[in-house]
Design a protein around this motif. Structure first.
Motif, PDB file in Angstrom:
ATOM      1  N   VAL A   1       0.868  -1.219   0.066  1.00 21.64           N
ATOM      2  CA  VAL A   1       0.125  -0.049   0.106  1.00 21.64           C
ATOM      3  C   VAL A   1       1.034   1.061   0.097  1.00 21.64           C
ATOM      4  CG1 VAL A   1      -1.728   1.277   1.086  1.00 21.64           C
ATOM      5  CG2 VAL A   1      -1.915  -1.134   1.202  1.00 21.64           C
ATOM      6  N   GLY A   2       0.757   2.185  -0.892  1.00 25.23           N
ATOM      7  CA  GLY A   2       1.561   3.307  -1.176  1.00 25.23           C
ATOM      8  C   GLY A   2       0.593   4.429  -0.967  1.00 25.23           C
ATOM      9  N   SER A   3       0.187   5.059  -2.142  1.00 24.02           N
ATOM     10  CA  SER A   3      -0.428   6.424  -1.861  1.00 24.02           C
ATOM     11  C   SER A   3      -2.001   5.956  -1.724  1.00 24.02           C
ATOM     12  CB  SER A   3      -0.513   6.703  -3.463  1.00 24.02           C
ATOM     13  OG  SER A   3       0.759   7.190  -3.691  1.00 24.02           O
ATOM     14  N   ASP A   4      -2.577   4.921  -1.811  1.00 17.20           N
ATOM     15  CA  ASP A   4      -3.904   4.623  -1.393  1.00 17.20           C
ATOM     16  C   ASP A   4      -3.951   4.256   0.098  1.00 17.20           C
ATOM     17  OD1 ASP A   4      -6.497   3.816  -1.403  1.00 17.20           O
ATOM     18  OD2 ASP A   4      -6.467   1.920  -2.483  1.00 17.20           O
ATOM     19  N   ALA A   5      -3.890   5.428   0.960  1.00 18.29           N
ATOM     20  CA  ALA A   5      -3.869   5.235   2.321  1.00 18.29           C
ATOM     21  C   ALA A   5      -5.376   4.526   2.942  1.00 18.29           C
ATOM     22  CB  ALA A   5      -3.775   6.656   3.026  1.00 18.29           C
ATOM     23  N   ALA A   6      -6.330   4.709   2.206  1.00 20.07           N
ATOM     24  CA  ALA A   6      -7.563   4.029   2.761  1.00 20.07           C
ATOM     25  C   ALA A   6      -7.657   2.662   2.754  1.00 20.07           C
ATOM     26  CB  ALA A   6      -8.727   4.603   1.625  1.00 20.07           C
ATOM     27  N   SER A   7      -6.495   1.923   2.002  1.00 16.80           N
ATOM     28  CA  SER A   7      -6.402   0.454   1.839  1.00 16.80           C
ATOM     29  C   SER A   7      -5.372  -0.029   2.849  1.00 16.80           C
ATOM     30  CB  SER A   7      -6.061   0.217   0.391  1.00 16.80           C
ATOM     31  OG  SER A   7      -7.246   0.418  -0.462  1.00 16.80           O
ATOM     32  N   LEU A   8      -5.190   0.660   3.864  1.00 23.17           N
ATOM     33  CA  LEU A   8      -4.002   0.023   4.993  1.00 23.17           C
ATOM     34  C   LEU A   8      -4.544  -1.353   5.247  1.00 23.17           C
ATOM     35  CD1 LEU A   8      -3.604   3.359   6.809  1.00 23.17           C
ATOM     36  CD2 LEU A   8      -2.024   2.315   5.019  1.00 23.17           C
ATOM     37  N   THR A   9      -3.443  -1.883   5.750  1.00 23.91           N
ATOM     38  CA  THR A   9      -3.794  -3.590   6.019  1.00 23.91           C
ATOM     39  C   THR A   9      -3.201  -3.784   7.594  1.00 23.91           C
ATOM     40  OG1 THR A   9      -1.719  -4.417   5.357  1.00 23.91           O
ATOM     41  CG2 THR A   9      -3.493  -4.520   3.906  1.00 23.91           C
ATOM     42  N   THR A  10      -2.576  -2.678   8.114  1.00 22.12           N
ATOM     43  CA  THR A  10      -1.995  -2.560   9.331  1.00 22.12           C
ATOM     44  C   THR A  10      -3.319  -2.517  10.300  1.00 22.12           C
ATOM     45  OG1 THR A  10       0.229  -1.825   9.191  1.00 22.12           O
ATOM     46  CG2 THR A  10      -0.614  -1.505  11.278  1.00 22.12           C
ATOM     47  N   ARG A  11      -3.512  -3.661  11.253  1.00 24.31           N
ATOM     48  CA  ARG A  11      -4.807  -3.531  12.015  1.00 24.31           C
ATOM     49  C   ARG A  11      -4.448  -3.202  13.276  1.00 24.31           C
ATOM     50  NH1 ARG A  11      -8.960  -6.992  10.976  1.00 24.31           N
ATOM     51  NH2 ARG A  11      -9.777  -5.551  12.732  1.00 24.31           N
ATOM     52  N   ALA A  12      -5.705  -2.280  14.011  1.00 21.39           N
ATOM     53  CA  ALA A  12      -5.633  -1.777  15.362  1.00 21.39           C
ATOM     54  C   ALA A  12      -6.977  -2.400  15.913  1.00 21.39           C
ATOM     55  CB  ALA A  12      -5.794  -0.424  15.216  1.00 21.39           C
ATOM     56  N   VAL A  13      -6.721  -3.484  17.044  1.00 21.31           N
ATOM     57  CA  VAL A  13      -7.667  -4.302  17.371  1.00 21.31           C
ATOM     58  C   VAL A  13      -7.941  -3.957  18.842  1.00 21.31           C
ATOM     59  CG1 VAL A  13      -8.646  -6.615  18.162  1.00 21.31           C
ATOM     60  CG2 VAL A  13      -7.397  -6.236  15.802  1.00 21.31           C
ATOM     61  N   ARG A  14      -9.269  -3.534  19.228  1.00 20.64           N
ATOM     62  CA  ARG A  14      -9.476  -3.265  20.591  1.00 20.64           C
ATOM     63  C   ARG A  14      -9.391  -4.400  21.573  1.00 20.64           C
ATOM     64  NH1 ARG A  14     -10.908   1.200  23.651  1.00 20.64           N
ATOM     65  NH2 ARG A  14     -12.075   2.856  22.708  1.00 20.64           N
ATOM     66  N   ASP A  15      -8.586  -4.019  22.741  1.00 18.24           N
ATOM     67  CA  ASP A  15      -8.235  -5.096  23.765  1.00 18.24           C
ATOM     68  C   ASP A  15      -8.213  -4.282  25.018  1.00 18.24           C
ATOM     69  OD1 ASP A  15      -7.268  -7.652  24.718  1.00 18.24           O
ATOM     70  OD2 ASP A  15      -5.028  -6.419  25.244  1.00 18.24           O
ATOM     71  N   GLY A  16      -9.500  -4.453  25.567  1.00 15.34           N
ATOM     72  CA  GLY A  16      -9.756  -4.070  27.003  1.00 15.34           C
ATOM     73  C   GLY A  16      -9.675  -2.537  26.805  1.00 15.34           C
ATOM     74  N   SER A  17      -8.758  -1.738  27.565  1.00 11.12           N
ATOM     75  CA  SER A  17      -8.461  -0.185  27.609  1.00 11.12           C
ATOM     76  C   SER A  17      -7.973   0.315  26.302  1.00 11.12           C
ATOM     77  CB  SER A  17      -8.183   0.292  28.995  1.00 11.12           C
ATOM     78  OG  SER A  17      -6.768  -0.332  28.989  1.00 11.12           O
ATOM     79  N   GLY A  18      -7.101  -0.474  25.937  1.00 14.63           N
ATOM     80  CA  GLY A  18      -6.313  -0.051  24.547  1.00 14.63           C
ATOM     81  C   GLY A  18      -6.496  -0.751  23.175  1.00 14.63           C
ATOM     82  N   TYR A  19      -5.510  -1.140  22.458  1.00 11.68           N
ATOM     83  CA  TYR A  19      -5.493  -1.656  21.229  1.00 11.68           C
ATOM     84  C   TYR A  19      -4.179  -2.185  21.093  1.00 11.68           C
ATOM     85  CZ  TYR A  19      -8.976   2.067  20.091  1.00 11.68           C
ATOM     86  OH  TYR A  19     -10.043   2.984  19.831  1.00 11.68           O
ATOM     87  N   VAL A  20      -4.331  -3.458  20.003  1.00 10.75           N
ATOM     88  CA  VAL A  20      -3.313  -4.078  19.667  1.00 10.75           C
ATOM     89  C   VAL A  20      -2.945  -3.774  18.280  1.00 10.75           C
ATOM     90  CG1 VAL A  20      -2.203  -6.635  19.423  1.00 10.75           C
ATOM     91  CG2 VAL A  20      -3.526  -5.950  21.497  1.00 10.75           C
ATOM     92  N   LEU A  21      -1.725  -3.407  17.877  1.00  6.24           N
ATOM     93  CA  LEU A  21      -1.446  -3.087  16.451  1.00  6.24           C
ATOM     94  C   LEU A  21      -0.671  -3.998  15.992  1.00  6.24           C
ATOM     95  CD1 LEU A  21      -0.518   0.662  16.802  1.00  6.24           C
ATOM     96  CD2 LEU A  21      -2.627  -0.134  16.531  1.00  6.24           C
ATOM     97  N   THR A  22      -1.059  -4.614  14.616  1.00  5.07           N
ATOM     98  CA  THR A  22      -0.226  -5.512  14.046  1.00  5.07           C
ATOM     99  C   THR A  22      -0.115  -5.264  12.641  1.00  5.07           C
ATOM    100  OG1 THR A  22      -1.090  -7.239  15.562  1.00  5.07           O
ATOM    101  CG2 THR A  22      -0.152  -8.138  13.338  1.00  5.07           C
ATOM    102  N   GLY A  23       1.017  -5.370  12.220  1.00  9.51           N
ATOM    103  CA  GLY A  23       1.321  -5.037  10.669  1.00  9.51           C
ATOM    104  C   GLY A  23       2.991  -4.563  10.302  1.00  9.51           C
ATOM    105  N   GLN A  24       3.013  -4.195   9.191  1.00  9.59           N
ATOM    106  CA  GLN A  24       4.291  -3.771   8.683  1.00  9.59           C
ATOM    107  C   GLN A  24       4.148  -2.647   7.868  1.00  9.59           C
ATOM    108  OE1 GLN A  24       6.107  -6.833   6.134  1.00  9.59           O
ATOM    109  NE2 GLN A  24       7.672  -5.609   5.645  1.00  9.59           N
ATOM    110  N   LYS A  25       5.133  -1.750   8.096  1.00 12.84           N
ATOM    111  CA  LYS A  25       5.367  -0.411   7.482  1.00 12.84           C
ATOM    112  C   LYS A  25       6.727  -0.378   6.734  1.00 12.84           C
ATOM    113  CE  LYS A  25       1.495   1.382   9.130  1.00 12.84           C
ATOM    114  NZ  LYS A  25       0.389   1.801   8.185  1.00 12.84           N
ATOM    115  N   THR A  26       6.601   0.419   5.509  1.00 12.94           N
ATOM    116  CA  THR A  26       7.969   0.295   4.973  1.00 12.94           C
ATOM    117  C   THR A  26       8.412   1.812   4.345  1.00 12.94           C
ATOM    118  OG1 THR A  26       9.494  -0.853   3.260  1.00 12.94           O
ATOM    119  CG2 THR A  26       7.190  -0.202   2.537  1.00 12.94           C
ATOM    120  N   TRP A  27       9.603   1.826   4.091  1.00 13.36           N
ATOM    121  CA  TRP A  27      10.217   3.409   3.729  1.00 13.36           C
ATOM    122  C   TRP A  27       9.659   4.308   4.851  1.00 13.36           C
ATOM    123  CZ3 TRP A  27      13.982   3.402   0.525  1.00 13.36           C
ATOM    124  CH2 TRP A  27      13.958   2.534  -0.456  1.00 13.36           C
ATOM    125  N   ILE A  28      10.073   4.194   5.986  1.00 11.54           N
ATOM    126  CA  ILE A  28       9.247   5.085   7.134  1.00 11.54           C
ATOM    127  C   ILE A  28      10.605   5.795   7.403  1.00 11.54           C
ATOM    128  CG2 ILE A  28       8.591   5.243   9.220  1.00 11.54           C
ATOM    129  CD1 ILE A  28       6.755   4.057   7.247  1.00 11.54           C
TER     130      ILE A  28
END
Length: 386
Positions: free
Chosen positions: A137-164
């Protein structure tokens, strides 16, 4: 150095920052450009530190948090152009915390802004990063695959970013993830992640064609837990914050490209006045003179389009189309102007004795980052079709 006249009368604060940037670029940045390029995977942190002490890394951040308080994008354009006239890679490094700050300012609470912006306004600020791009996913930011899943009072993030950019050095990273891929842009949410959070891993530095002052790397999120107070805005507001950030960043990229085009033009004119062919300076040969004229026209156009977009942005008017026009034009002009400067130097332009080949490599990035030239054309054409 050829000045660009745009009829703008600068106030005292604008003149102060522009002159400070111009002198720092001349005295500190330009002499280090080749060395930093050769180092490849090392950001010049000593330059970062000296620039921070002068306020050049935080001039764009809010005064209430200790920054320079230069909220005017017009002024930011002028300062960025001067820094990048010294070297576009180093100039972009010195202003890079502004990209992290964008979504924090747009979406953060007063407490969050104080928490993450105030440290950036000290004389020893950390570097930060913005993580959007993914391997698929480059310019199409609406298609992100990195997930943020609710977990109690917070979130758990899972995914991969590149060229940061800045990832190997960043203390904090704004990570864009989706709470529900089915929601598209309405699921995109922003989180600030601390560097030492369990599950966050920074990959190897990625080898780059140009702009090596900024080190880029992959970012891996393997069950990274963040609390609710690390979320910027509400769920689904991240896309808005990102698009607002993109409007500003594309205008500032146009300014950076203008600085690079000016550097190429200055070098070409100086060389053309000194180099003789067929018994006269080559600047007197029509082919060379016309090429220099084209460089001047393209450089001025880049500056003026960036300033138009910045004025609209500062007025609170929609500026997405104008930002795309400015970035598209300025980035392609920078590519052309660096080519033209190298051509004017003939065989010497191909030598690493001059910075021209580096500048040409540097220019290419700006046709790709923050949305490629094709993406900018798509944004503009959609606006025309409405």
């Amino acid at each position: 150095m050829r000045a660009i006249r745009d009829g703008l009368e600068l106030d005292a604060e604008q003149r102060e920052f522009v002159e400070l940037a111009r002198e720092f670029a001349r005295r500190e940045i330009r002499p280090r450009a080749r060395e930093v390029d050769d180092a490849d995977h090392e950001s010049p942190l000593d330059l970062w530190s000296r620039a921070a002490k002068l306020g050049l890394t935080s001039f764009m951040l809010p005064a209430e948090h200790g920054g320079g308080g230069v909220s005017s994008l017009v002024t930011q354009v002028l300062v960025t152009e001067e820094l990048c006239h010294g070297d576009i890679g180093i100039g972009n490094l010195l202003t890079s915390n502004g990209f992290f700050a964008g979504p924090v300012e747009a979406l953060g609470t007063p407490e969050q802004r104080e928490r993450w912006l105030a440290p950036l306004c000290t004389e020893d600020p950390p570097l930060t990063a913005l993580a959007v791009t993914e391997p698929g996913v480059g310019s199409d930011a609406a298609s992100l695959t990195t997930r943020a899943v609710r977990d109690g009072s917070g979130y758990v993030l899972t995914g991969q970013k590149t060229w940061i950019s800045n990832a190997p050095y960043a203390r904090w990273i704004v990570v864009f993830a989706t709470v529900d891929p089915a929601l598209g842009s309405r699921g995109v949410t922003a989180f600030v992640v601390e560097r030492d959070t369990p599950g966050l891993r920074i990959g190897r530095a990625l080898p780059k064609m140009g702009q090596r002052a900024i080190v880029s790397a992959e970012v891996f999120l393997d069950g990274v837990r963040v609390e609710a107070d690390q979320r910027l805005g509400e769920e689904g507001q991240g896309f808005y914050g990102l698009m607002r950030t993109f409007d500003a960043s594309r205008i500032l990229i146009a300014a950076a490209c203008t600085g690079l085009s000016r550097a190429a033009l200055d070098a070409a004119v100086d060389y053309a006045k000194q180099r003789e062919q067929f018994g006269k300076p080559i600047i007197q040969h029509q082919a060379v003179a016309f090429r220099l004229a084209d460089m001047a026209a393209r450089t001025d156009a880049s500056h003026l389009l960036a300033m138009r977009a910045a004025r609209l942005y500062d007025q609170g008017d929609p500026a997405t189309e104008e930002a795309s026009i400015a970035k598209l034009t300025a980035s392609e002009n920078a590519m052309w102007c660096t080519w033209a400067a190298l051509q004017t130097h003939g065989g010497w332009g191909y030598s690493r004795e001059f910075l021209l080949e580096k500048w040409m490599r540097d220019a290419k990035l700006e046709e790709i980052e923050e949305g490629t030239s094709d993406i900018q054309r798509l944004i503009i054409s959609r606006s025309l079709a409405r």
